[in-house]
Design a protein around this motif. Structure first.
Motif, mmCIF file in Angstrom:
data_model
loop_
_atom_site.group_PDB
_atom_site.id
_atom_site.type_symbol
_atom_site.label_atom_id
_atom_site.label_comp_id
_atom_site.label_asym_id
_atom_site.label_seq_id
_atom_site.Cartn_x
_atom_site.Cartn_y
_atom_site.Cartn_z
ATOM 1 N N ASN A 183 -34.203 -24.343 -33.914
ATOM 2 C CA ASN A 183 -34.707 -22.987 -33.684
ATOM 3 C C ASN A 183 -33.651 -22.055 -33.090
ATOM 4 O O ASN A 183 -33.980 -21.131 -32.346
ATOM 5 N N THR B 93 -38.581 -19.735 -36.080
ATOM 6 C CA THR B 93 -39.388 -19.337 -34.930
ATOM 7 C C THR B 93 -39.033 -20.225 -33.751
ATOM 8 O O THR B 93 -38.407 -21.274 -33.925
ATOM 9 N N PRO B 94 -39.438 -19.859 -32.538
ATOM 10 C CA PRO B 94 -39.165 -20.711 -31.371
ATOM 11 C C PRO B 94 -39.755 -22.112 -31.504
ATOM 12 O O PRO B 94 -39.256 -23.064 -30.899
ATOM 13 N N SER B 95 -40.812 -22.253 -32.317
ATOM 14 C CA SER B 95 -41.437 -23.571 -32.496
ATOM 15 C C SER B 95 -40.841 -24.342 -33.678
ATOM 16 O O SER B 95 -41.430 -25.318 -34.147
#
Length: 330
Positions: free
Chosen positions: A215, A274-276
């Protein structure tokens, strides 16, 4: 009696096509495709994959005759009658041709659905019908800039589900193929002050992948504040890398990775994260099973052989290699 027989032939074909369509929607394995292949073989042994169009041909002939008579000057009728005959001939002829096309299109649509499902299963993906295209687009538009385009009618029209197998070090990696449709609206004003509105429909294709701990960089997308360049001019020309940390980007894009992206993965249009660690790749439309050339169901021998050995999807295979490469090098 003959008319009943003709109707029976068309009804049998309609029922058979409906069965094939339903089987295609629910097919998930090569065994399911084999069952469909057997149904086609059994039907073609007794019937043809064509409608009985005797009534349509008769209708077309009558329309032509009426139209021809309307121009025959030796036929003593009024000009109004001639006009009405020509209109009737034109309407009947057009409606008949439309029915011809609809019958042809029905057979082609079902054959395409069966074959595309075979291609998808062979490629390891299954079409998902259980989603709302508009709602799904809204969800994705909040995650990736790729979906923030167009003026109206944005929707995910089709998606396929697949996954890469795991091993003792890495669990399975699920992915989703998507077709994103949107409409651009252009308005222009002429010299008299009138406004003209034109609409153009566009499509984007790609893959959503759920990685773990990946990420920190994007390609051709301004997700992160920092820019990173490699020592390869060819790489830098094709890929604009943005990253959270230049150290992380340099660690991932070692010389081996840079060479692999230039030689094997140059088909990537963009990559966002995305951060995930959900990654969105924009890719060529050739990753989609529905973009292959389909054989004709009317030629049953060729069609059945094609079902047994369907087209491969080299673009999708390369995308799967990309997933494996990222899992090995992140």
């Amino acid at each position: 009696m003959a008319l009943t027989s003709k109707n029976s032939r068309n009804n049998k074909l309609k029922t058979h096509l409906a069965i094939l369509q339903a089987r295609a929607i629910h097919a998930k394995t090569s065994e399911d495709i084999s069952v469909i292949s057997k149904l086609i073989q059994e039907y073609s042994a007794k019937h043809q994959y064509s409608h009985n169009n005797s009534l349509l041909w008769l209708s077309l002939a009558i329309a032509g005759l009426v139209g021809g008579l309307s121009y025959w000057q030796q036929l003593h009728i009024t000009q109004d009658t001639r006009f009405y005959m020509q209109v009737l001939s034109a309407i009947t002829g057009c409606l008949t041709l439309i029915l011809f096309y609809m019958r042809y299109a029905e057979i082609k649509r079902v054959g395409d659905a069966v074959y595309i499902r075979s291609v998808a299963i062979n490629a390891g993906v299954v079409r998902d019908y259980q989603f709302d295209g508009r709602s799904y687009w809204k969800q994705l538009s909040g995650m990736f800039s790729l979906f923030n385009t167009g003026d109206e009618s944005q929707t995910i029209t089709t998606r396929y589900l697949g996954g890469m197998p795991g091993d003792e070090h890495q669990g399975p990696t699920p992915y989703t193929l998507f077709e994103f449709k949107y409409v651009r609206v252009t308005r222009s004003t002429n010299s008299k002050g009138g406004t003209r509105t034109s609409r153009s429909t566009h499509y984007k294709y790609g893959m959503l992948v759920q990685f773990s701990d990946f990420n920190f960089l994007s390609i051709n997308v301004n997700r992160f504040p920092n820019k990173w360049d490699s020592s390869s001019r060819a790489f830098n020309k094709r890929f604009k890398v943005r990253c959270a940390s230049e150290i992380q980007a340099a660690k991932f894009f070692d010389p081996k990775a840079v060479l692999a992206f230039v030689d094997e993965f140059s088909f990537i249009k963009s990559m966002d994260v995305t951060p995930s660690s959900v990654v969105c790749f924009e890719l060529p439309k050739e990753i989609f099973p529905s973009k292959v050339k389909t054989p004709s169901l009317t030629n049953t021998t060729t069609f059945i052989n094609s079902l047994e050995t369907p087209h491969k999807l080299p673009a999708l295979e390369q995308a799967q290699k990309l997933i494996a490469f990222i899992n090995q090098n992140k």
